[in-house]
Motif scaffolding. Sequence first.
Motif, PDB file in Angstrom:
ATOM      1  N   LEU A  93      -4.495  18.331  22.653  1.00 57.46           N
ATOM      2  CA  LEU A  93      -5.779  19.029  22.753  1.00 57.46           C
ATOM      3  C   LEU A  93      -6.681  18.836  21.541  1.00 57.46           C
ATOM      4  O   LEU A  93      -7.828  18.401  21.686  1.00 57.46           O
ATOM      5  N   PRO A  94      -6.222  19.143  20.317  1.00 54.74           N
ATOM      6  CA  PRO A  94      -7.115  18.946  19.169  1.00 54.74           C
ATOM      7  C   PRO A  94      -7.567  17.500  19.012  1.00 54.74           C
ATOM      8  O   PRO A  94      -8.702  17.230  18.617  1.00 54.74           O
ATOM      9  N   ALA A  95      -6.676  16.551  19.331  1.00 57.41           N
ATOM     10  CA  ALA A  95      -7.030  15.142  19.181  1.00 57.41           C
ATOM     11  C   ALA A  95      -8.187  14.757  20.098  1.00 57.41           C
ATOM     12  O   ALA A  95      -9.150  14.110  19.667  1.00 57.41           O
ATOM     13  N   LYS A 304      -4.660  22.430  11.044  1.00 56.80           N
ATOM     14  CA  LYS A 304      -4.583  22.100   9.617  1.00 56.80           C
ATOM     15  C   LYS A 304      -3.443  21.121   9.340  1.00 56.80           C
ATOM     16  O   LYS A 304      -3.596  20.166   8.576  1.00 56.80           O
ATOM     17  N   LEU A 305      -2.292  21.372   9.948  1.00 59.80           N
ATOM     18  CA  LEU A 305      -1.154  20.470   9.752  1.00 59.80           C
ATOM     19  C   LEU A 305      -1.425  19.093  10.344  1.00 59.80           C
ATOM     20  O   LEU A 305      -1.071  18.066   9.749  1.00 59.80           O
ATOM     21  N   ALA A 309      -1.499  15.721   8.146  1.00 61.28           N
ATOM     22  CA  ALA A 309      -0.547  14.675   8.529  1.00 61.28           C
ATOM     23  C   ALA A 309      -1.237  13.406   9.020  1.00 61.28           C
ATOM     24  O   ALA A 309      -0.573  12.433   9.377  1.00 61.28           O
ATOM     25  N   GLY A 310      -2.571  13.412   9.047  1.00 62.10           N
ATOM     26  CA  GLY A 310      -3.320  12.234   9.458  1.00 62.10           C
ATOM     27  C   GLY A 310      -3.435  12.029  10.949  1.00 62.10           C
ATOM     28  O   GLY A 310      -3.816  10.949  11.403  1.00 62.10           O
ATOM     29  N   MET A 311      -3.147  13.077  11.733  1.00 65.02           N
ATOM     30  CA  MET A 311      -3.220  12.949  13.183  1.00 65.02           C
ATOM     31  C   MET A 311      -4.641  13.096  13.711  1.00 65.02           C
ATOM     32  O   MET A 311      -4.972  12.590  14.787  1.00 65.02           O
ATOM     33  N   ILE A 312      -5.473  13.822  12.991  1.00 65.64           N
ATOM     34  CA  ILE A 312      -6.873  13.990  13.367  1.00 65.64           C
ATOM     35  C   ILE A 312      -7.729  13.812  12.115  1.00 65.64           C
ATOM     36  O   ILE A 312      -7.256  14.016  10.991  1.00 65.64           O
ATOM     37  N   LYS A 313      -9.015  13.463  12.308  1.00 62.61           N
ATOM     38  CA  LYS A 313      -9.885  13.135  11.182  1.00 62.61           C
ATOM     39  C   LYS A 313     -10.658  14.332  10.642  1.00 62.61           C
ATOM     40  O   LYS A 313     -11.211  14.264   9.548  1.00 62.61           O
ATOM     41  N   ARG A 314     -10.728  15.406  11.405  1.00 62.08           N
ATOM     42  CA  ARG A 314     -11.419  16.589  10.910  1.00 62.08           C
ATOM     43  C   ARG A 314     -10.672  17.833  11.363  1.00 62.08           C
ATOM     44  O   ARG A 314      -9.910  17.803  12.326  1.00 62.08           O
TER      45      ARG A 314
END
Length: 332
Positions: A93-95, A304-305, A309-314
Motif C-alpha cells: 500500500l505505501p509503495a 518510517k521503517l 530501509a529504502g523501500m519507499i522514497k518519501r
Amino acid sequence: MGAAGLMAVPLLSACGDEDSPADPNAAALVKQIVMAPADFSVSFLDMLVTGHQGFFAKEGINADLQSGTGSSSALQAIIGGVAHYTRAGRTALPAIINEGAPLKVIGTVQHSDIWEIGSLSKKPIAEPGALRGKRIGVASEGGATEQLVHLLAESAGVKRDEIKLVVVGAGAAGYQFMLKGDVDGWIVHNYVRKAIEEESGEKLTVLKPEDHVRLAGSSWTMASKTDIGDVPVRFLRALLNGMKFAADEKNRGAVFDALQKYNAEAKRKTFDEQFPAQLATWTANKGESGMLDLIEEDWVSTVKLMHSAGMIKRIADPKEFLDRSYIDKAKA
C-alpha cells in the motif's frame, strides 16, 4: 511503478455472485466486486464467511467474490474501477500510494503477524538486533517475508548488507535448512513452527514481530474517489458480522464450509491447524471489539521503517490514505 503500472487489469478468477441471478431480490442489491489478492485460502475467510453466510446480502450488497494473483494486480483493479475492494499488505500500500495511486485504507483485518522468525535455542535470534550477521531463510525473493525481515532489522538499525537472505520456500523446509547449517533462522508461519516443535520435541527460539515493533497488517482498501453513498459502511458492517460469526467456536463447521465452497481442495485438518492463528490476528487489537480498527500509529511506524530501509522514497503521512469514517460508522 510508472503510469502503465497503474492501469486496470482484468479480474483473473471469479467464484460467482453471493446471490444467484435467479434470486428475485438480487436486482435490488448493490453489485460490489470484492477481490482477494491471491487464491482463496484460510487467509481470506473474513470475506468468504461473510459471503457464504449472507451477511453482505443482509446489508443490501450483491458481493461478487474474486481472486487474483497478488497485491499489485488487485490494487490496480481497484484503481481502474474493475473491482471495489481488496485486501493489501503493509508494504504494497505505501509503495503504490507513494506513486500517486488514488487509494484509501478503510479497515485493518490482521492486527498481528502469523509470520515469525524461528531459530535453534543454541543459536537464538530472539530480538531484531540479533539478525545482524545472520543467514535468514525467506519464502521467496522480494516477497512479503523478505520485506518483513528487512523491517524488523531496520527497527534495530541493522542494514540490508548485514543480513544474508536465503530462499528456502514457505513451510517446514526452512527447519531442515537450519539443521544442516545453511541458515541461522527462517521466517515461518506460527502454526507450522508449533507443528515442528510437536513433531521434533525441540523448543525453538521465536522472534515475534509485534513484540518488538509496530507494523500495520493486511487491510481493506478502496478507491479514494467514490460516489456510492454508505455502501462502504455497509460493506464493513457485513464483514464485522461475518468475522464475529467465524470467531464463535460453535460455528467452526460452517466456517470450514465457507472455505470449501470457494476452495474445493480445502482439507479440514489443514483448516483446523491454520484458522486459529488467522483468527488471533483478527482479535489482536482489543479482541472482537477492535476488529477492523485502523491504528494510525502502526502505519506511521511502518512507513518510517520502509523509508529508512529504502523501500519507499518519501514518508507518506498516513492521514493521506487512512479513512476511519467508514469503520466508525459501521460500529456506531
